[in-house]
Scaffold this motif. Structure first.
Motif, PDB file in Angstrom:
ATOM      1  N   THR A   1       0.850  -1.196   0.000  1.00 41.63           N
ATOM      2  CA  THR A   1       0.000   0.000   0.000  1.00 41.63           C
ATOM      3  C   THR A   1       0.883   1.241   0.000  1.00 41.63           C
ATOM      4  O   THR A   1       2.105   1.154   0.058  1.00 41.63           O
ATOM      5  N   ARG A   2       0.232   2.400  -0.017  1.00 37.97           N
ATOM      6  CA  ARG A   2       0.959   3.673   0.066  1.00 37.97           C
ATOM      7  C   ARG A   2       0.995   4.205   1.495  1.00 37.97           C
ATOM      8  O   ARG A   2       1.467   5.308   1.735  1.00 37.97           O
ATOM      9  N   GLU A   3       0.483   3.437   2.448  1.00 40.24           N
ATOM     10  CA  GLU A   3       0.432   3.854   3.849  1.00 40.24           C
ATOM     11  C   GLU A   3       1.458   3.075   4.672  1.00 40.24           C
ATOM     12  O   GLU A   3       1.759   1.924   4.360  1.00 40.24           O
ATOM     13  N   PRO A   4       1.961   3.679   5.757  1.00 40.25           N
ATOM     14  CA  PRO A   4       2.860   2.939   6.643  1.00 40.25           C
ATOM     15  C   PRO A   4       2.125   1.767   7.298  1.00 40.25           C
ATOM     16  O   PRO A   4       0.907   1.807   7.461  1.00 40.25           O
ATOM     17  N   ALA A   5       2.867   0.755   7.673  1.00 36.29           N
ATOM     18  CA  ALA A   5       2.294  -0.401   8.361  1.00 36.29           C
ATOM     19  C   ALA A   5       3.221  -0.803   9.509  1.00 36.29           C
ATOM     20  O   ALA A   5       4.437  -0.665   9.411  1.00 36.29           O
ATOM     21  N   THR A   6       2.597  -1.296  10.580  1.00 37.72           N
ATOM     22  CA  THR A   6       3.355  -1.770  11.740  1.00 37.72           C
ATOM     23  C   THR A   6       2.831  -3.150  12.116  1.00 37.72           C
ATOM     24  O   THR A   6       1.630  -3.354  12.227  1.00 37.72           O
TER      25      THR A   6
END
Length: 67
Positions: A56-61
């Protein structure tokens, strides 16, 4: 992981539990793709080759618990 980030494929000699606490990641286990998001947990049995990728274009944790 930043957008487009990916781990190298690897395996462990112990079980792993992976929980996505932000964003979503794709977990690829021996060719099988699963999306992990919204506090879902993915179980990785020992000896399985897998990697995580942020597609995706979003950060992930992700929190990983090893046993």
């Amino acid at each position: 992981a930043q957008d487009g980030g990916r781990q190298p494929a690897h395996l462990h000699d112990f079980d792993a539990s992976l929980c996505a606490i932000q964003g979503s990641v794709t977990c690829v286990t021996e060719g099988r793709r699963t999306t992990v998001a919204d506090y879902a947990t993915q179980f990785q049995p020992r000896g399985r080759i897998y990697y995580l990728a942020n597609e995706t274009r979003e950060p992930a944790t992700v929190i990983a618990v090893y046993a």
